[in-house]
Enzyme design. Structure first.
Site, PDB file in Angstrom:
ATOM      1  N   LEU A   6       0.804  -1.206   0.000  1.00 26.39           N
ATOM      2  CA  LEU A   6       0.000   0.000   0.000  1.00 26.39           C
ATOM      3  C   LEU A   6       0.849   1.273   0.000  1.00 26.39           C
ATOM      4  O   LEU A   6       1.673   1.483   0.896  1.00 26.39           O
ATOM      5  CB  LEU A   6      -0.944   0.006   1.208  1.00 26.39           C
ATOM      6  N   ASP A   7       0.637   2.121  -1.016  1.00 25.50           N
ATOM      7  CA  ASP A   7       1.296   3.420  -1.141  1.00 25.50           C
ATOM      8  C   ASP A   7       2.820   3.316  -1.144  1.00 25.50           C
ATOM      9  O   ASP A   7       3.513   4.251  -0.737  1.00 25.50           O
ATOM     10  CB  ASP A   7       0.854   4.362  -0.009  1.00 25.50           C
ATOM     11  N   GLU A   8       3.363   2.181  -1.607  1.00 28.62           N
ATOM     12  CA  GLU A   8       4.813   2.009  -1.614  1.00 28.62           C
ATOM     13  C   GLU A   8       5.345   1.639  -2.996  1.00 28.62           C
ATOM     14  O   GLU A   8       6.477   1.171  -3.132  1.00 28.62           O
ATOM     15  CB  GLU A   8       5.219   0.930  -0.596  1.00 28.62           C
TER      16      GLU A   8
END
Length: 285
Positions: free
Chosen positions: A228-230
């Site tokens: 997530l969001d990486e």
């Protein structure tokens, strides 16, 4: 009619003679190179190249013609090679929830001809932006979140395939995509979020940041992965803020940055300027 230009992108193991071999193959096909950038990553041993050219001869004119001309070089270096017509607009599907600032900016840039894309649809789990979407003459797909998230995601992916979309843009789509959908859309989905992560997660991040007295706000656009969001970062921007600015002002500044950063990332992807390099990207500005 103007002569069509082609965009050639290459990714392979680095080796001596790649640039010369590509240039020689294009010259032999009577291609005139108008722009070229390349990068060799010493850490990964990978080579990346983006070249723009136009045909000048009678025998090599089409995409297939130039793919044939480049085939020996491709085989020699084991290249991941792609060739695109520069005037072909990438088909893009936009996903959005209630925040509409990024959607507004993308649609305005698209309508004004600033983005080399065709928006084939907007989908949302809310109806807030249906009127705006239809005002632009774009199909709106309402996919509410229910108890069966896999069913909703299956409908999302069906829209992606049915519209012929090549890129999914999460323009503040406030849903976490499953690992399975992330895998299906690998390298074909771009997300935008504030740059505070991993700090200030959850609701009202700018209010949280204001409470902690941050000195800069910003945004990050990246490819979507199961982490997530990486995902690999495409573009980032920041702006300095002052102690006397309210949380609402920080949020307004942050939204403006998010809109600009996401549009840049979409433009660069559509122009085939972004190439994946493991957890990073190579961006030929």
């Amino acid at each position: 009619m103007s002569t069509p230009h082609f965009i050639l992108t290459i990714r392979c193991q680095d080796a001596v003679g790649i640039v010369a071999a590509v240039a020689s193959a294009l010259a032999a096909a009577d291609a005139f190179i108008t722009e070229s950038s390349h990068y060799g990553d010493e850490e990964t041993g990978l080579f990346f190249m983006r070249t723009v050219f136009r045909p000048t001869g009678a025998h090599f004119q089409s995409r297939d013609d130039f793919l044939t001309a480049l085939a020996p070089v491709r085989q020699r270096f084991g290249m991941d090679l792609n060739l695109h017509r520069r005037d072909r607009r990438m088909k893009v599907l936009i996903a959005v929830s209630k925040p509409g600032h990024c959607l507004n900016h993308l649609l305005h840039q698209w309508q004004s001809g600033e983005l080399p894309i065709d928006v084939v649809g907007v989908l949302s789990n809310h109806r807030d932006h249906q009127r705006l979407t239809e005002w632009y003459g774009i199909p709106f797909h309402f996919l509410p979140m229910g108890a069966d998230k896999p069913e909703q995601e299956a409908a999302l992916f069906a829209v992606f395939e049915q519209t012929g979309a090549e890129l999914l843009v999460l323009a503040r789509y406030m849903q976490v995509l499953s690992d399975d959908l992330c895998q299906k859309l690998a390298g074909r989905a771009i997300n935008i979020h504030h740059s505070f992560l991993p700090s200030f997660k959850g609701a009202k991040p700018y209010h949280q940041a204001h409470a902690r007295g941050v000195k800069v706000v910003g945004a990050t656009a990246h490819y979507v992965t199961k982490d997530l969001d990486e995902g690999p970062i495409i573009e980032q921007e920041t702006e300095r803020v002052a102690h006397n600015q309210s949380a609402q002002t920080l949020a307004r500044i942050g939204k403006d940055i998010e809109s600009v950063v996401l549009t840049r990332a979409v433009r660069w992807h559509a122009e085939h300027r972004v190439m994946l390099n493991g957890l990073r990207t190579v961006v030929f500005y």
